[in-house]
Motif scaffolding. Structure first.
Motif, mmCIF file in Angstrom:
data_model
loop_
_atom_site.group_PDB
_atom_site.id
_atom_site.type_symbol
_atom_site.label_atom_id
_atom_site.label_comp_id
_atom_site.label_asym_id
_atom_site.label_seq_id
_atom_site.Cartn_x
_atom_site.Cartn_y
_atom_site.Cartn_z
ATOM 1 N N LEU A 35 -14.280 46.002 27.112
ATOM 2 C CA LEU A 35 -13.729 46.490 25.842
ATOM 3 C C LEU A 35 -12.988 47.802 26.067
ATOM 4 C CD1 LEU A 35 -16.900 45.630 23.897
ATOM 5 C CD2 LEU A 35 -14.650 44.752 23.343
ATOM 6 N N PRO A 36 -11.687 47.829 25.799
ATOM 7 C CA PRO A 36 -10.927 49.070 26.007
ATOM 8 C C PRO A 36 -11.337 50.148 25.016
ATOM 9 C CG PRO A 36 -9.545 47.384 24.985
ATOM 10 C CD PRO A 36 -10.882 46.749 25.278
ATOM 11 N N ILE A 37 -11.370 51.383 25.509
ATOM 12 C CA ILE A 37 -11.645 52.521 24.639
ATOM 13 C C ILE A 37 -10.636 53.616 24.943
ATOM 14 C CG2 ILE A 37 -14.101 52.045 24.350
ATOM 15 C CD1 ILE A 37 -14.620 54.282 26.404
ATOM 16 N N GLY A 41 -6.893 54.115 29.454
ATOM 17 C CA GLY A 41 -7.167 52.922 30.237
ATOM 18 C C GLY A 41 -8.630 52.693 30.550
ATOM 19 N N SER A 42 -9.521 53.449 29.917
ATOM 20 C CA SER A 42 -10.951 53.259 30.139
ATOM 21 C C SER A 42 -11.436 52.030 29.387
ATOM 22 C CB SER A 42 -11.736 54.466 29.636
ATOM 23 O OG SER A 42 -11.420 55.609 30.378
ATOM 24 N N ASP A 43 -12.540 51.478 29.880
ATOM 25 C CA ASP A 43 -13.169 50.382 29.153
ATOM 26 C C ASP A 43 -14.677 50.458 29.313
ATOM 27 O OD1 ASP A 43 -13.597 49.452 31.758
ATOM 28 O OD2 ASP A 43 -13.114 47.387 31.258
ATOM 29 N N ILE A 44 -15.369 49.763 28.439
ATOM 30 C CA ILE A 44 -16.811 49.605 28.552
ATOM 31 C C ILE A 44 -17.026 48.218 29.141
ATOM 32 C CG2 ILE A 44 -18.991 49.424 27.290
ATOM 33 C CD1 ILE A 44 -17.799 51.376 25.237
ATOM 34 N N ASP A 45 -17.737 48.151 30.260
ATOM 35 C CA ASP A 45 -17.882 46.885 30.969
ATOM 36 C C ASP A 45 -18.507 45.806 30.084
ATOM 37 O OD1 ASP A 45 -16.811 48.161 33.165
ATOM 38 O OD2 ASP A 45 -18.736 48.441 34.168
ATOM 39 N N HIS A 46 -19.614 46.133 29.416
ATOM 40 C CA HIS A 46 -20.316 45.149 28.583
ATOM 41 C C HIS A 46 -20.978 45.866 27.408
ATOM 42 C CE1 HIS A 46 -20.068 42.534 32.130
ATOM 43 N NE2 HIS A 46 -20.500 43.591 32.808
ATOM 44 N N ILE A 47 -20.912 45.246 26.244
ATOM 45 C CA ILE A 47 -21.695 45.684 25.087
ATOM 46 C C ILE A 47 -22.544 44.486 24.673
ATOM 47 C CG2 ILE A 47 -21.653 46.376 22.655
ATOM 48 C CD1 ILE A 47 -19.153 47.949 23.210
ATOM 49 N N VAL A 48 -23.830 44.734 24.470
ATOM 50 C CA VAL A 48 -24.764 43.678 24.082
ATOM 51 C C VAL A 48 -25.393 44.094 22.753
ATOM 52 C CG1 VAL A 48 -26.789 42.352 24.764
ATOM 53 C CG2 VAL A 48 -25.217 43.195 26.512
ATOM 54 N N TYR A 89 -20.215 59.720 27.791
ATOM 55 C CA TYR A 89 -18.851 60.027 27.372
ATOM 56 C C TYR A 89 -18.192 58.799 26.750
ATOM 57 C CZ TYR A 89 -14.024 61.640 27.678
ATOM 58 O OH TYR A 89 -12.742 62.005 27.382
ATOM 59 N N GLU A 90 -18.351 57.655 27.435
ATOM 60 C CA GLU A 90 -17.793 56.404 26.915
ATOM 61 C C GLU A 90 -18.425 56.036 25.573
ATOM 62 O OE1 GLU A 90 -18.410 53.565 30.013
ATOM 63 O OE2 GLU A 90 -16.744 54.304 31.197
ATOM 64 N N ALA A 91 -19.715 56.299 25.433
ATOM 65 C CA ALA A 91 -20.409 55.963 24.183
ATOM 66 C C ALA A 91 -19.843 56.740 23.005
ATOM 67 C CB ALA A 91 -21.907 56.237 24.308
#
Length: 97
Positions: A35-37, A41-48, A89-91
């Protein structure tokens, strides 16, 4: 394959393996991948998402390495890693990127 592409390939392969494992979760769980954030160009690999809450999973490849985790510290083969700080940081989502 060029040497500078190997790391990218192994990371992508690992993310696919984790995605396959997440696909075996019970039906009340839903997972999203890559999921791009933000704007960099960063992304979150997986969200559950499921009855237990919302979780982000950041996939890393460290085959054959010793991984040590205690409290907020994480080291790979004796080298301190910033994975926990980066995940926090991504969160924060796009407001931080």
């Amino acid at each position: 394959m060029r040497a500078d592409s190997v790391s990218w390939y192994l990371d992508a392969k690992g993310e696919n393996v984790v995605g396959e494992i997440l696909a075996t979760l019970p039906p009340q769980w839903t997972s999203f991948h890559a999921l791009p954030i933000g704007k960099k160009g960063s992304d979150i690999d997986h969200i559950v998402i499921g009855p237990g809450g919302i979780f982000t999973i950041n996939t890393k490849h460290h085959a054959g390495k010793t991984v040590w985790v205690a409290g907020r510290g994480l080291m790979v083969s004796g080298q301190k890693q910033s994975y926990i700080r980066n995940a926090e940081y991504e969160a924060g989502g796009s407001r931080n990127c």
